[in-house]
Design an enzyme around this catalytic site. Structure first.
Site, PDB file in Angstrom:
ATOM      1  N   HIS A   1      -2.808  -1.254  -3.116  1.00 53.85           N
ATOM      2  CA  HIS A   1      -3.929  -0.329  -2.941  1.00 53.85           C
ATOM      3  C   HIS A   1      -3.742   0.851  -3.888  1.00 53.85           C
ATOM      4  O   HIS A   1      -2.852   1.679  -3.705  1.00 53.85           O
ATOM      5  CB  HIS A   1      -3.979   0.180  -1.495  1.00 53.85           C
ATOM      6  CG  HIS A   1      -4.252  -0.899  -0.499  1.00 53.85           C
ATOM      7  ND1 HIS A   1      -4.035  -0.729   0.844  1.00 53.85           N
ATOM      8  CD2 HIS A   1      -4.722  -2.159  -0.641  1.00 53.85           C
ATOM      9  CE1 HIS A   1      -4.357  -1.842   1.496  1.00 53.85           C
ATOM     10  NE2 HIS A   1      -4.774  -2.718   0.607  1.00 53.85           N
TER      11      HIS A   1
ATOM     12  N   SER B   1       0.850  -1.191   0.000  1.00 56.12           N
ATOM     13  CA  SER B   1       0.000   0.000   0.000  1.00 56.12           C
ATOM     14  C   SER B   1       0.885   1.240   0.000  1.00 56.12           C
ATOM     15  O   SER B   1       1.664   1.425  -0.923  1.00 56.12           O
ATOM     16  CB  SER B   1      -0.958  -0.026   1.200  1.00 56.12           C
ATOM     17  OG  SER B   1      -1.846   1.067   1.158  1.00 56.12           O
ATOM     18  N   THR B   2       0.818   2.079   1.034  1.00 53.21           N
ATOM     19  CA  THR B   2       1.575   3.332   1.056  1.00 53.21           C
ATOM     20  C   THR B   2       3.069   3.066   0.881  1.00 53.21           C
ATOM     21  O   THR B   2       3.661   2.317   1.635  1.00 53.21           O
ATOM     22  CB  THR B   2       1.342   4.067   2.387  1.00 53.21           C
ATOM     23  OG1 THR B   2      -0.056   4.196   2.619  1.00 53.21           O
ATOM     24  CG2 THR B   2       1.995   5.447   2.358  1.00 53.21           C
TER      25      THR B   2
ATOM     26  N   ASP C   1      -4.526  -4.664   6.402  1.00 59.07           N
ATOM     27  CA  ASP C   1      -4.985  -5.492   5.294  1.00 59.07           C
ATOM     28  C   ASP C   1      -3.943  -6.564   4.991  1.00 59.07           C
ATOM     29  O   ASP C   1      -2.753  -6.280   4.867  1.00 59.07           O
ATOM     30  CB  ASP C   1      -5.221  -4.628   4.057  1.00 59.07           C
ATOM     31  CG  ASP C   1      -5.806  -5.418   2.900  1.00 59.07           C
ATOM     32  OD1 ASP C   1      -6.518  -6.403   3.158  1.00 59.07           O
ATOM     33  OD2 ASP C   1      -5.559  -5.035   1.737  1.00 59.07           O
TER      34      ASP C   1
ATOM     35  N   MET D   1      -0.205   1.006   5.113  1.00 62.08           N
ATOM     36  CA  MET D   1      -0.919   1.423   6.306  1.00 62.08           C
ATOM     37  C   MET D   1      -2.059   0.458   6.620  1.00 62.08           C
ATOM     38  O   MET D   1      -2.678  -0.091   5.716  1.00 62.08           O
ATOM     39  CB  MET D   1      -1.473   2.830   6.093  1.00 62.08           C
ATOM     40  CG  MET D   1      -2.093   3.464   7.318  1.00 62.08           C
ATOM     41  SD  MET D   1      -2.428   5.210   7.023  1.00 62.08           S
ATOM     42  CE  MET D   1      -0.762   5.832   6.794  1.00 62.08           C
TER      43      MET D   1
END
Length: 381
Positions: free
Chosen positions: A225, A198-199, A321, A318
């Site tokens: 993401h 993600s991030t 998940d 973050m």
């Protein structure tokens, strides 16, 4: 303590210092307002073009720049390397519209040193009312602000002068996680490689795939993401980094060895066994962990389809998940590794699986590609 009474500090020091660069004064104002809803952020400068940003960054102590792409005088892509040269360690978030051109330029900017991207609504109303956009803006500014201060040798949130040094953090031990060299112990044959992020994920993915190279014996599934359109461009860049065919997954297509399947923006990607073959499925089931695509549905399906024959890599991101799906993989006998805290932009997703004791190894980003390569070679032996 109510939000309005919280002290305006970031992790024990001064707020993260942000500059907003956009040719629209209205958008600069809206972005500033959204950022400063969080007391750990202070917008110290707003300017209308790239040249003005270069001038401003030389005069101000700045951690993060939110940089528009299309501007007069000097556009964002031209300004980017000049900003990085003028302020070493500053983290630049490219703000672009949800278009194929915007996604392509954002990915190019990341290859030139930008830290991240931020899909920007196309209207001022969208910016002022889109809660998801404002939340992402704030989270990314804080996450990359922390990275900027680490790169400058400052304690998190500290207002100390540049050049001062913080003591290195103590090494941490994670329950059940063991760093094994020269190769991890992978249980049995590996027929599937899966990655979640993600991030900070795009840069981490490029790093891993450049080190890993081609994977010919199995399919590779990636859930990052990301919104629609951006995942199209992400797949193209993964193909360049790995030398493998890579594309957004299509519903009903066969999962073939030697290919990278990227979960398309706004779709969950899963895998199922049909008559001895593996087939990719896409769905628009409700978001999980506030995300679609999400890592958990991918991992649940892989645990069912591949059993103990999966190697899963959790990269920076973050939230949590992937935690539940990783637990199902481990229960099925598969192997999980995670990026370590020091090299992660946000140690949420990898930290969740590491501290839950699900990992065979917790590794710096720079070691993951080689580690996976050795694991797959050992599996094939």
């Amino acid at each position: 303590m109510r939000p309005e009474t919280k002290p305006a500090v970031a992790a024990g020091g001064g707020p993260y210092r942000v500059m907003v660069v956009d040719d629209s004064a209205v958008i600069r104002g809206l972005l500033t307002k959204a950022l400063e809803t969080d007391p750990e952020i202070k917008v110290v400068s707003t300017v209308g073009n790239g040249q003005a940003a270069i001038d401003a960054v030389k005069r101000n102590d700045i951690d993060v720049i939110v940089l528009d792409i299309e501007m007069p005088v000097m556009d964002g892509l031209t300004a980017l390397p000049k900003l990085l040269e003028a302020k070493p360690g500053v983290q630049v978030i490219m703000a672009s519209t949800l278009t194929l051109k915007g996604a392509s330029v954002s990915m190019k900017a990341m290859s030139l040193g930008a830290a991240d991207y931020l899909p920007k609504p196309t209207t001022t109303t969208g910016i002022s009312t889109a809660d998801d956009f404002k939340r992402d803006l704030v989270e990314k500014a804080k996450s990359w602000g922390l990275v900027a201060r680490k790169k400058r040798g400052l304690p998190p949130g500290s207002a100390a002068a540049p050049g001062s040094s913080a003591p290195p953090p103590p090494k941490k031990l994670y329950p059940g996680a063991v760093t094994l060299r020269p190769a991890p112990i992978v249980q049995g044959k590996v027929d599937c490689l899966a990655i979640g992020s993600s991030t900070g994920g795009p840069q981490a993915l490029f790093n891993v795939f450049r080190s890993l190279g081609r994977v010919d014996r199995m399919p590779v599934f990636v859930t990052q993401h990301m919104p629609a359109t951006f995942t199209t461009i992400l797949a193209e860049h993964l193909a360049q980094a790995s030398g493998m065919p890579a594309a957004e997954a299509k519903d009903g297509e066969a999962a073939l060895p030697g290919r990278i399947y990227v979960a398309p923006g706004d779709f969950h990607m899963t895998v199922e066994s049909q008559g001895g073959s593996m087939v990719v499925r896409l769905n628009k089931n409700p978001p999980e962990n506030f995300c679609r695509p999400a890592v958990d549905p991918m991992l649940r399906s892989i645990a069912k389809a591949y059993g103990n024959r999966t190697l899963f890599v959790m990269l920076t991101g973050m939230g949590q998940d992937g935690l539940k799906g990783a637990r199902e993989l481990v229960n099925a006998g598969s192997t999980v590794i995670a990026q370590d805290e020091a090299s992660s932009v946000v140690w949420g997703m990898p930290g969740a699986v590491a501290t839950a004791g699900l990992c065979t190894a917790v590794l710096p980003l720079g070691e993951i590609g080689a580690y996976v390569k050795k694991a797959l070679m050992r599996s094939a032996a």
